[in-house]
Design an enzyme around this catalytic site. Structure first.
Site, PDB file in Angstrom:
ATOM      1  N   ASP A  48       0.655  -1.139  -0.111  1.00  0.00           N
ATOM      2  CA  ASP A  48      -0.040   0.062   0.068  1.00  0.00           C
ATOM      3  C   ASP A  48       0.830   1.301   0.032  1.00  0.00           C
ATOM      4  O   ASP A  48       2.137   1.307   0.623  1.00  0.00           O
ATOM      5  CB  ASP A  48      -0.792  -0.134   1.044  1.00  0.00           C
ATOM      6  CG  ASP A  48      -2.032   0.914   0.994  1.00  0.00           C
ATOM      7  OD1 ASP A  48      -2.727   0.581   0.372  1.00  0.00           O
ATOM      8  OD2 ASP A  48      -2.226   2.021   1.924  1.00  0.00           O
ATOM      9  N   GLU A  84       1.363  -0.388  -5.056  1.00  0.00           N
ATOM     10  CA  GLU A  84       0.224   0.652  -5.227  1.00  0.00           C
ATOM     11  C   GLU A  84       1.171   2.024  -5.531  1.00  0.00           C
ATOM     12  O   GLU A  84       1.640   2.541  -4.638  1.00  0.00           O
ATOM     13  CB  GLU A  84      -0.739   0.769  -4.221  1.00  0.00           C
ATOM     14  CG  GLU A  84      -1.564   1.862  -4.590  1.00  0.00           C
ATOM     15  CD  GLU A  84      -2.574   2.300  -3.326  1.00  0.00           C
ATOM     16  OE1 GLU A  84      -3.613   2.433  -3.214  1.00  0.00           O
ATOM     17  OE2 GLU A  84      -1.760   2.505  -2.150  1.00  0.00           O
TER      18      GLU A  84
END
Length: 415
Positions: A48, A84
């Protein structure tokens, strides 16, 4: 923070940013990953806010110490490493900037595909996304698989809500509907939320199939949100982080319409497995190979001819074909391929378009494999090259080229 050392740098937006430019932090993270991979058999990791992994003192560096450490590690380089590629820090948006060995979430694919199927993006915008976004990833020896294509994710609308709501409906979250992303690039097909209008519902069913087909028939690595394969809804909530109830749960009591969508998704995955040209390890570029006398991909207009430069500049060009030639070089070895030749036709226009099926080397007939306007049990036909096929507004088709021998055998079997 250099100027205010009592405060920490917050490049995540959640107040916890690890300094991956420090050797001991690299050691801690790499040791942890290696433990999870080796001892608990984790197959891969999705990071993330992954830009943080490669932020050095002077900003993002695609050759940062941590990225190098992972790609040289004998264990970590064998697992899936997915970033990401954005955070809220300076220079935080880095899609395509990671090093070989890493894959990245490709939000350019998400946004462009959503726009195309709601009539807000032309063919020229969609074409590179269908080819694993080579404009972003085709450098430094990276592969098409580096582009992780997605339409929906854990944040935002589900696929069903994407075609059912123009606006977010997060009232249940208790924040006066102020939370969550407002720019969803969604289209409700004519009614907000559930409706009894059969025309609207039929269009929504077709749009769901269009999105699934675009995702699974594009080059790159497809990522599917759990429940989208049968039309899971969050009732228009695009930020259900605080909902431990029917809004966020996956309901496995799947109705008839959901079962039909599952069958369609299964058909798409089977086609992706059957035809290697849909998952090539080389980027499709459209460059003519003189030695092999072939283009790996040719873009086709509705007249059945190759797209002209002026047509690419037409912002109203919403129906086009993608001809993937199975004779094109599939590997680094300079020789012709032996894959099937496929034609994908995408019509983002709201009305029917008469599309002439192109003539191409290797066959004289096109066998229909997918038409998102047809029910799952519909008979699929075979069409001669240059024959005109009526492409329903907002629908996607997939054909496979048949050799003369295949066409004759099928005709005999059919008789």
């Amino acid at each position: 923070m250099p100027d205010e050392p009592r405060y920490y740098i917050n490049d995540t937006g959640t107040s916890n940013t690890l300094n991956l430019s420090h050797i001991r932090v690299i050691q801690m993270v790499a040791d942890s990953l290696r433990y999870w991979a080796g001892e608990t058999h984790v197959d891969g990791f999705r990071f993330d806010l992954g830009t943080i992994l490669a932020r050095e003192a002077k900003g993002f560096d695609g050759q940062s110490g941590f990225l190098k450490a992972c790609c040289q590690d004998p264990e970590l380089r064998t697992v899936k490493l997915i970033a990401e590629p954005w955070d809220c820090g300076p220079g935080g948006y880095q899609v395509g900037g990671f090093s070989p060995g890493w894959a990245e979430w490709n939000d350019k694919f998400r946004d462009t595909v959503r726009d195309f199927w709601r009539g807000a993006a032309p063919a020229s915008a969609l074409a590179p996304r269908l080819c694993a976004s080579g404009d972003l990833f085709n450098h430094r020896g990276r592969k098409p698989s580096a582009s992780v294509n997605f339409i929906t994710a854990h944040d935002g609308f589900t696929l069903s809500d994407l075609v059912s709501y123009n606006d977010k409906h997060n009232e249940a979250n208790g924040e006066d509907n102020k939370d969550g992303q407002a720019n969803n690039r969604s289209w409700n097909c004519g009614a907000e939320g559930p409706t009894d209008d059969e025309n609207v519902n039929a269009l929504r069913r077709r749009q769901r199939r269009n999105f699934l087909a675009t995702l699974l028939l594009s080059q790159g690595t497809p990522m599917l949100l759990a429940g989208d394969e049968f039309g899971r809804t969050q009732q228009g909530n695009n930020n259900a982080y605080c909902q431990d109830n029917v809004i966020s749960w996956v309901d496995w009591n799947i109705d008839e319409e959901g079962q039909a969508l599952i069958c369609f998704a299964q058909k798409l995955t089977a086609l992706r497995h059957k035809y290697p040209i849909l998952r090539r390890n080389r980027f499709l570029t459209g460059i003519y190979n003189e030695e092999l006398d072939v283009k790996d991909v040719t873009w086709i207009n509705a007249s059945g001819a190759e797209m002209k430069p002026e047509q690419w500049g037409d912002m109203n060009m919403e129906c086009f074909g993608m001809l993937m030639d199975g004779r094109a070089q599939p590997t680094g070895i300079r020789k012709r391929g032996g894959d099937a030749t496929l034609l994908m036709v995408l019509n983002g226009y709201h009305d029917l378009v008469d599309f002439a099926l192109p003539e191409t080397a290797g066959g004289s007939h096109w066998q229909l494999l997918i038409d998102t306007n047809l029910p799952e049990d519909a008979a699929v036909g075979r069409f001669a090259t240059a024959e005109v096929y009526g492409v329903t507004g907002r629908s996607l088709l997939l054909f496979v080229l048949q050799t003369d021998d295949q066409a004759r055998l099928q005709g005999f079997a059919g008789s």
